[in-house]
Enzyme design. Structure first.
Site, PDB file in Angstrom:
ATOM      1  N   ASP A  87       0.838  -1.204   0.000  1.00 30.85           N
ATOM      2  CA  ASP A  87       0.000   0.000   0.000  1.00 30.85           C
ATOM      3  C   ASP A  87       0.872   1.252   0.000  1.00 30.85           C
ATOM      4  OD1 ASP A  87      -2.503  -1.564   0.360  1.00 30.85           O
ATOM      5  OD2 ASP A  87      -1.489  -2.147   2.185  1.00 30.85           O
ATOM      6  N   HIS A 139      -5.220  -3.268   6.008  1.00 28.41           N
ATOM      7  CA  HIS A 139      -4.935  -3.540   4.597  1.00 28.41           C
ATOM      8  C   HIS A 139      -6.261  -3.919   3.938  1.00 28.41           C
ATOM      9  CE1 HIS A 139      -3.269  -5.027   0.904  1.00 28.41           C
ATOM     10  NE2 HIS A 139      -3.878  -6.180   1.092  1.00 28.41           N
TER      11      HIS A 139
HETATM   12  P1  NAX Z   1      -2.964 -18.062  -3.992  1.00 28.30           P
HETATM   13  O1  NAX Z   1      -4.378 -18.528  -3.822  1.00 28.30           O
HETATM   14  O2  NAX Z   1      -2.337 -18.124  -5.338  1.00 28.30           O
HETATM   15  O3  NAX Z   1      -2.025 -18.878  -3.004  1.00 28.30           O
HETATM   16  C1  NAX Z   1      -2.372 -19.143  -1.694  1.00 28.30           C
HETATM   17  C2  NAX Z   1      -1.704 -20.444  -1.314  1.00 28.30           C
HETATM   18  O4  NAX Z   1      -1.932 -20.669   0.060  1.00 28.30           O
HETATM   19  C3  NAX Z   1      -2.275 -21.649  -2.075  1.00 28.30           C
HETATM   20  O5  NAX Z   1      -1.230 -22.383  -2.687  1.00 28.30           O
HETATM   21  C4  NAX Z   1      -2.942 -22.463  -0.971  1.00 28.30           C
HETATM   22  O6  NAX Z   1      -2.916 -23.859  -1.213  1.00 28.30           O
HETATM   23  C5  NAX Z   1      -2.099 -22.066   0.228  1.00 28.30           C
HETATM   24  N1  NAX Z   1      -2.703 -22.372   1.518  1.00 28.30           N
HETATM   25  C6  NAX Z   1      -4.008 -22.347   1.870  1.00 28.30           C
HETATM   26  N2  NAX Z   1      -4.142 -22.785   3.123  1.00 28.30           N
HETATM   27  C7  NAX Z   1      -2.910 -23.072   3.587  1.00 28.30           C
HETATM   28  C8  NAX Z   1      -2.419 -23.577   4.805  1.00 28.30           C
HETATM   29  N3  NAX Z   1      -3.235 -23.881   5.814  1.00 28.30           N
HETATM   30  N4  NAX Z   1      -1.088 -23.761   4.932  1.00 28.30           N
HETATM   31  C9  NAX Z   1      -0.249 -23.471   3.919  1.00 28.30           C
HETATM   32  N5  NAX Z   1      -0.662 -23.015   2.723  1.00 28.30           N
HETATM   33  C10 NAX Z   1      -1.977 -22.821   2.565  1.00 28.30           C
HETATM   34  O7  NAX Z   1      -2.927 -16.595  -3.414  1.00 28.30           O
HETATM   35  P2  NAX Z   1      -1.818 -15.463  -3.609  1.00 28.30           P
HETATM   36  O8  NAX Z   1      -2.176 -14.639  -4.780  1.00 28.30           O
HETATM   37  O9  NAX Z   1      -0.478 -16.062  -3.513  1.00 28.30           O
HETATM   38  O10 NAX Z   1      -2.147 -14.567  -2.306  1.00 28.30           O
HETATM   39  C11 NAX Z   1      -1.897 -15.078  -1.011  1.00 28.30           C
HETATM   40  C12 NAX Z   1      -2.555 -14.218   0.051  1.00 28.30           C
HETATM   41  O11 NAX Z   1      -1.985 -12.912   0.052  1.00 28.30           O
HETATM   42  C13 NAX Z   1      -4.048 -14.004  -0.171  1.00 28.30           C
HETATM   43  O12 NAX Z   1      -4.721 -14.142   1.064  1.00 28.30           O
HETATM   44  C14 NAX Z   1      -4.120 -12.567  -0.656  1.00 28.30           C
HETATM   45  O13 NAX Z   1      -5.386 -11.991  -0.410  1.00 28.30           O
HETATM   46  C15 NAX Z   1      -3.022 -11.954   0.164  1.00 28.30           C
HETATM   47  N6  NAX Z   1      -2.503 -10.648  -0.242  1.00 28.30           N
HETATM   48  C16 NAX Z   1      -2.107  -9.785   0.715  1.00 28.30           C
HETATM   49  C17 NAX Z   1      -1.520  -8.574   0.435  1.00 28.30           C
HETATM   50  C18 NAX Z   1      -1.077  -7.647   1.509  1.00 28.30           C
HETATM   51  O14 NAX Z   1      -0.614  -6.546   1.177  1.00 28.30           O
HETATM   52  N7  NAX Z   1      -1.183  -7.981   2.800  1.00 28.30           N
HETATM   53  C19 NAX Z   1      -1.340  -8.120  -0.967  1.00 28.30           C
HETATM   54  C20 NAX Z   1      -1.418  -9.226  -1.950  1.00 28.30           C
HETATM   55  C21 NAX Z   1      -2.422 -10.306  -1.653  1.00 28.30           C
HETATM   56  O15 NAX Z   1      -3.695  -9.870  -2.045  1.00 28.30           O
END
Ligand code: NAX
Length: 321
Positions: A158, A186
């Protein structure tokens, strides 16, 4: 040789696919020659993680000492210096935000208890998976053995977005802008605040109408805008921001930074929330920048973000001991 143990959760996901290669190309950790990298994801993603491990190995990074892939959080977290918690359940079609919060509360509480059991108090945890601040809150409450200050949530994306949008508006270089603040959650209630921004140590003057009607909403909704155009959520920019966040924590920063931290009454914000505040960060830790003058408009927005986080805290109250 200095080697750090780094664990990334959600390693089979989109952000991790950028982050891993970015980190290994140029380690963001001070005095570190190599890392032992552990990639954690759920059981169904293990095959894909093996493919990812092969790709990492094929890069022949001189910064990599070892790489492991696993679905076992206890093994993954053990002896970690840093845990980057990207793994979270995504919001599916028709899902209420409160259901998403609860699903992720479950994941973060489970992982918090494991971290508390197997990690040393010096472990640093960065929470990325959304809702990042509330997931970090659950993590904080359920890891009594890890000091609060070692758990932060990602707000750097951000802050980077806000700087870049301002730089474009005033037609200046992004690296010449200092003291950009992001307050709050966020989410779309976050409060990008340029009122203290400096351009090469000089006050920046932009009109209030642009700040209120364009700048603030644009930063708040940038994540949604990316999804609209790309059809996917921010991944490379998020990875870049995580890289910056690690760098700031490990090396300190000369500039003001905004990280999600546990509040203790600063700026009249309720204690016990993970909230983004303006910070000075050194290798010794962070200090909240105090006594800033906040105008009424920004103050009102900060209260809205606080209200949202209080609501989220209420939704997950059964996960907070
Ligand atoms: P993806 O859906 O591509 O990847 C998430 C991964 O987490 C998947 O491979 C899934 O299998 C895995 N996962 C789910 N449960 C799990 C567990 N219990 N243990 C280990 N792994 C697990 O999402 P991606 O685009 O990589 O985004 C990841 C997260 O970042 C999302 O929640 C997204 O909303 C968040 N973000 C946060 C941001 C921030 O600034 N704080 C910005 C970017 C992003 O939006």
């Amino acid at each position: 040789m200095n080697i750090k143990n780094i664990c990334i959760t959600g390693a089979a996901g989109n952000i991790a696919y950028s982050l891993i290669f970015r980190v290994l190309s140029n380690l963001p950790f001070k005095n570190t020659d190599k890392i032992n990298l552990t990639l954690l994801d759920i059981t169904q993603s293990q095959k894909s993680l093996i493919g990812l491990r092969y790709e990492v190995e094929d890069c022949a990074f001189s910064t990599l000492n070892s790489i492991e892939v696993t679905d076992n959080a206890e093994n993954a977290f053990q002896e970690s210096d840093y845990i980057i918690m990207v793994g979270a359940k995504p919001r599916s079609k028709g899902m209420e935000r409160s259901d998403l919060i609860l699903d992720n509360a479950n994941i973060f509480k489970t992982q918090a208890l494991i971290i508390d059991k197997v990690c040393s108090p010096s472990t640093k945890v960065i929470v990325v998976g959304n809702p990042a601040n509330t997931n970090a809150l659950i993590l904080n409450y359920n890891t009594p053995s890890i000091p609060n200050r070692n758990i932060t949530s990602l707000m750097k994306l951000d802050q980077n977005r806000a700087k870049s949008i301002l730089a474009e508006k005033i037609n200046e270089q992004v690296e010449d802008i200092q003291q950009m603040i992001i307050w709050g959650n966020h989410s779309t209630t976050q409060v990008p605040d340029l009122s203290n921004c400096l351009l090469n140590a000089e006050q920046i003057n932009v009109d209030d109408i642009w700040i209120q009607n364009t700048f603030i909403p644009k930063v708040q909704k940038r994540g949604g805008e990316i999804i609209e155009f790309r059809g996917l959520s921010s991944a490379a920019s998020a990875a870049s921001a995580i890289y910056d966040h690690i760098n700031i924590i490990d090396n300190g920063s000369n500039s003001w930074e905004s990280l999600g931290i546990m509040t203790s009454g600063e700026y009249d914000i309720e204690s016990g929330l993970m909230f983004s505040l303006p910070l000075n960060v050194t290798t010794e830790g962070y200090q909240v920048i105090k006594d800033l003058k906040i105008d009424t408009y920004i103050k009102t927005l900060i209260k809205l973000s606080e209200k949202e986080l209080l609501k989220e805290r209420d939704i997950v109250k059964s996960y907070l001991p």
